[in-house]
Design a protein around this motif. Structure first.
Motif, PDB file in Angstrom:
ATOM      1  N   HIS A   9       0.923  -1.196   0.012  1.00 10.78           N
ATOM      2  CA  HIS A   9       0.200  -0.045   0.025  1.00 10.78           C
ATOM      3  C   HIS A   9       0.842   1.300  -0.048  1.00 10.78           C
ATOM      4  O   HIS A   9       0.581   2.270  -0.656  1.00 10.78           O
ATOM      5  N   VAL A  13       1.307   4.260  -3.112  1.00 10.78           N
ATOM      6  CA  VAL A  13       1.070   5.718  -2.703  1.00 10.78           C
ATOM      7  C   VAL A  13       2.119   6.741  -3.293  1.00 10.78           C
ATOM      8  O   VAL A  13       2.194   7.257  -3.775  1.00 10.78           O
ATOM      9  N   GLN A  14       3.394   6.044  -2.749  1.00  8.87           N
ATOM     10  CA  GLN A  14       4.647   6.487  -3.108  1.00  8.87           C
ATOM     11  C   GLN A  14       4.760   6.767  -4.678  1.00  8.87           C
ATOM     12  O   GLN A  14       5.249   7.812  -5.109  1.00  8.87           O
ATOM     13  N   HIS A  16       2.767   6.650  -6.903  1.00 13.56           N
ATOM     14  CA  HIS A  16       1.423   7.277  -7.694  1.00 13.56           C
ATOM     15  C   HIS A  16       1.325   8.734  -7.230  1.00 13.56           C
ATOM     16  O   HIS A  16       0.366   9.481  -7.435  1.00 13.56           O
ATOM     17  N   LEU A  17       2.254   9.208  -6.286  1.00 16.00           N
ATOM     18  CA  LEU A  17       1.967  10.404  -5.342  1.00 16.00           C
ATOM     19  C   LEU A  17       1.773  11.616  -6.468  1.00 16.00           C
ATOM     20  O   LEU A  17       0.914  12.288  -6.398  1.00 16.00           O
ATOM     21  N   MET A  20      -1.419  11.595  -8.071  1.00 14.35           N
ATOM     22  CA  MET A  20      -2.458  11.857  -7.139  1.00 14.35           C
ATOM     23  C   MET A  20      -2.563  13.468  -7.029  1.00 14.35           C
ATOM     24  O   MET A  20      -3.611  14.089  -7.129  1.00 14.35           O
ATOM     25  N   LEU A  53      -7.485  10.598   2.132  1.00 14.40           N
ATOM     26  CA  LEU A  53      -6.719   9.562   2.140  1.00 14.40           C
ATOM     27  C   LEU A  53      -5.337   9.522   2.984  1.00 14.40           C
ATOM     28  O   LEU A  53      -5.060   8.413   3.362  1.00 14.40           O
ATOM     29  N   ILE A  54      -5.100  10.783   3.516  1.00 13.73           N
ATOM     30  CA  ILE A  54      -3.899  10.743   4.550  1.00 13.73           C
ATOM     31  C   ILE A  54      -4.123  11.744   5.718  1.00 13.73           C
ATOM     32  O   ILE A  54      -4.618  12.634   5.829  1.00 13.73           O
ATOM     33  N   LEU A 102       5.714   9.955   4.545  1.00 11.08           N
ATOM     34  CA  LEU A 102       4.711   8.907   4.484  1.00 11.08           C
ATOM     35  C   LEU A 102       5.474   7.561   5.183  1.00 11.08           C
ATOM     36  O   LEU A 102       6.706   7.329   5.070  1.00 11.08           O
TER      37      LEU A 102
END
Length: 394
Positions: A9, A13-14, A16-17, A20, A53-54, A102
């Motif tokens: 996960h 996220v890293q 596709h940051l 996003m 999300l964060i 993150l």
């Protein structure tokens, strides 16, 4: 799968940051090819949207804060490029700040197994359950819904109605040839990589998601059911939304919810679920095979039997909430009539005492053969409480 997806996960996220953040930019902040420039600015409203999300903590405190609150904290402005004048963030600085901060979810599955409270729910039967892991993160998480993880329960019947389960996110992973009863109101349930098992769940306020399972039965009242990559699974459900059939499923079977336990209606009220509407028989195909309705079928009434939950509890529920659809109710009553005719025939046969004894032995032997052939023998045997002094924990 060994890292329970927390690591995957984070990696996702890293990687596709940038994408996003670019999705959150206003059109004038993008190049003609829809990418950011060195001077692109991310609005405060966009960072608020990202809070969905964060989230995180300041100075490793226990309080969890949404991203936009953390981003506005004065000491972070230098790192994330926030300007009080424009009320926006520098795209490149914000991205670098997020990337450096993150980390894997400290309340996720890996952390729960590592630092959560171990629950001694599974019987420690020699040779079969040494790998069983059951853990809860209530001691280490802030005030959020707790998580309970059950992993690698094998050839067991496990039954719980517990405060630990109330409002919990339950993750059931790699459980085989087991019967698992979780008779409390739950928040959500994920059943993953399980085989040849039956799960009887208390009412689930949010969703039940079943993924990559073979030959499992799930018996539940839930707000939503979704399934992906399952083979030969049967769902006895009561749900106010259409079950979602995602990709990769084969031979899915749906049937009406067909059981009860004394606290069931109280638990349904606690999570806000009623008996109507009920879309158990109206699944929605949400996948590339969406034209292929042969992916699922409804259980034929001739194969339908009610399910008895074999535990005593306090409570007022004495029958299946909402009753059964007509076709299934008729099938049960026809079977009941056959049983009465059989009993009457035996009674009127005028057997002698010895003949009765012999006949009883024949019936019992046939029943025993049936128990072994169907696998129900294991289910019955595992319901017998372990002897005092065994390793079973309360």
């Amino acid at each position: 799968a060994k890292n329970w997806n927390d690591q995957d996960h984070l990696a996702f996220v890293q990687s596709h940051l940038s994408d996003m953040l670019e999705l959150l930019l206003e059109p004038e902040q993008l190049t003609t090819s829809s990418h950011s420039t060195h001077g692109s600015l991310v609005s405060y409203e966009a960072v608020c949207a990202l809070s969905f999300l964060i989230e995180g903590t300041m100075n490793k405190s226990r309080g969890v804060r949404p991203l936009h609150e953390l981003a506005l904290w004065q000491p972070c402005h230098e790192h994330n490029g926030y300007s009080k004048v424009s009320k926006a963030f520098s795209f490149s600085k914000l991205e670098n700040w997020l990337r450096s901060c993150l980390t894997t979810n400290p309340f996720g599955m890996t952390a729960c197994l590592k630092s959560g409270r171990k629950l001694a729910w599974a019987q420690q039967v020699e040779g079969t359950t040494r790998r069983a892991k059951i853990a809860c993160n209530t001691r280490v998480v802030p005030e959020v819904f707790p998580m309970v993880i059950m992993s690698q329960v094998y050839k067991q019947t496990l039954a719980k109605s517990s405060d630990t389960l109330v409002g919990a996110h339950v993750r059931i992973y790699r459980c085989n040839e087991s019967f698992i009863y979780l008779l409390s109101p739950l928040r959500s349930v994920t059943i993953e990589k399980c085989r040849n098992s039956t799960f009887i769940l208390g009412p689930v306020q949010a969703s039940v998601h079943v993924h990559s399972c073979d030959n499992v039965k799930v018996i539940v009242v839930c707000y939503r059911l979704s399934l992906s990559s399952t083979t030969g699974c049967t769902f006895y459900i009561l749900t106010p939304t259409q079950p979602l059939i995602l990709s990769g499923n084969q031979a899915v079977c749906f049937a009406p919810f067909h059981t009860h336990y004394p606290m069931l209606e109280d638990h349904m009220a606690q999570v806000g679920l009623a008996t109507l509407p009920n879309y158990w028989d109206s699944p929605m195909l949400v996948c590339k095979e969406s034209g292929d309705v042969s992916v699922f079928h409804l259980l034929p009434p001739s194969d339908f039997y009610t399910f008895v939950i074999p535990f005593e509890m306090e409570g007022d529920t004495t029958e299946t909430p909402g009753g059964l659809p007509d076709a299934y109710r008729k099938a049960l009553s026809q079977r009941e009539q056959k049983l009465q005719i059989w009993q009457k025939t035996v009674k009127e046969a005028g057997l002698t005492k010895d003949q009765k004894k012999q006949f009883q032995m024949l019936v019992e032997n046939k029943f025993y053969e049936w128990l072994v052939q169907t696998g129900n023998r294991q289910q019955l045997d595992s319901l017998v409480p372990p002897a005092l002094g065994s390793k079973q924990a309360a």
